[in-house]
Write an enzyme that holds these catalytic residues in place. Structure first.
Site, mmCIF file in Angstrom:
data_model
loop_
_atom_site.group_PDB
_atom_site.id
_atom_site.type_symbol
_atom_site.label_atom_id
_atom_site.label_comp_id
_atom_site.label_asym_id
_atom_site.label_seq_id
_atom_site.Cartn_x
_atom_site.Cartn_y
_atom_site.Cartn_z
ATOM 1 N N LYS A 13 1.125 -1.257 0.099
ATOM 2 C CA LYS A 13 0.230 -0.111 -0.266
ATOM 3 C C LYS A 13 1.191 1.167 -0.133
ATOM 4 C CE LYS A 13 -2.470 -0.414 3.566
ATOM 5 N NZ LYS A 13 -1.601 -2.500 4.260
ATOM 6 N N ARG A 88 -12.367 1.078 9.659
ATOM 7 C CA ARG A 88 -11.950 -0.497 9.605
ATOM 8 C C ARG A 88 -13.632 -1.308 9.365
ATOM 9 N NH1 ARG A 88 -6.761 -2.361 10.628
ATOM 10 N NH2 ARG A 88 -4.808 0.019 11.067
ATOM 11 N N ARG A 127 12.985 -10.986 4.622
ATOM 12 C CA ARG A 127 13.378 -9.888 3.014
ATOM 13 C C ARG A 127 14.911 -9.425 4.693
ATOM 14 N NH1 ARG A 127 7.974 -5.257 3.509
ATOM 15 N NH2 ARG A 127 8.320 -5.451 5.460
ATOM 16 N N ARG A 161 14.171 -6.327 10.535
ATOM 17 C CA ARG A 161 13.270 -6.099 11.324
ATOM 18 C C ARG A 161 12.335 -7.214 12.465
ATOM 19 N NH1 ARG A 161 8.695 -2.230 7.896
ATOM 20 N NH2 ARG A 161 7.314 -3.387 9.746
ATOM 21 N N ARG A 172 -0.359 -10.250 11.976
ATOM 22 C CA ARG A 172 -0.781 -9.692 11.038
ATOM 23 C C ARG A 172 -2.086 -9.622 10.116
ATOM 24 N NH1 ARG A 172 5.017 -6.985 10.195
ATOM 25 N NH2 ARG A 172 3.803 -5.320 8.807
#
Length: 218
Positions: A13, A88, A127, A161, A172
């Protein structure tokens, strides 16, 4: 043009919101950033939000809608905006529609970056980045050309991260399904929901979004 951009964390996004601004001057509006800005500016809305957050409670829909209503009147939103992170719930979606209607506006489109959850977990959890210059890599899809050395600056130090692990990513995604996905039927019923393939490469996703915008403009 007034858009809502939906999709779970890692769907891209942020990248697409940046491109929407570059191409169409549509400002990305994050409710979290707007709340912090109002709080730091010491406005009445900001003070009200700060009191609620300090008490460990969720900021009310009324306060969030008030902050959005104020923000979209700013000069940089003249060409339109992209909402990220709001609404939401269906209740929030209805409140947003009512607020915009009072201003003579409406949501023009809702774009969902649809993803394959298993593939997204692999994409995010693999990542890592150069600790020196920030160049991004991936365990499977984009390893350094020379193992252990950054292609850009030559550093041998890399970092990940803490929340880029499979368990956190799955949590998530679950939160997205439970908290945000329920508003999809609301916008689908209004004929506003458009889905694009969030698993495609960023340029392909941008192309899909541009085609959606072309339809909206007609």
């Amino acid at each position: 043009m007034k858009l809502i951009l939906l999709g779970p964390p890692g769907a891209g996004k942020g990248t697409q919101a940046e491109r929407l601004y570059e191409r169409h001057k549509l400002v990305q509006l994050s409710t979290g950033e707007m709340l912090r800005a109002e709080r730091d500016a010491g406005t009445e809305l900001g003070k009200a939000a700060d009191r609620v957050m300090a008490a460990g409670q969720l900021v009310s829909d009324e306060i969030v809608i008030g902050i959005i209503a104020k923000r979209i009147d700013a000069p940089d939103c003249k060409s339109g905006f992209v909402l990220d992170g709001f609404p939401r719930t269906e209740k929030q979606a209805v409140a947003l529609d009512e607020m915009l209607a009072k201003k003579g506006g409406k949501i023009d489109g809702v774009i969902e970056l649809a993803v394959d959850e298993d593939a997204l977990v692999e994409r995010i959890s693999g990542r890592f980045a150069c600790a020196k210059c920030g160049a991004g890599y991936h365990d499977k899809f984009q390893r350094p050309k020379k193992e252990g050395m950054c292609d850009v600056c030559g550093s041998a130090e890399f970092t990940r991260r803490k929340d880029d692990n499979a368990e956190t990513v799955k949590a998530r995604l679950k939160a997205y399904r439970e908290q945000t996905a329920p508003i999809l039927p609301y916008y689908k019923k209004k004929g506003l929901l458009q889905r694009v393939d969030g698993m495609a490469d960023p340029d392909t996703v941008t192309g899909q979004i541009e085609r959606v915008l072309s339809k909206i403009k007609r």
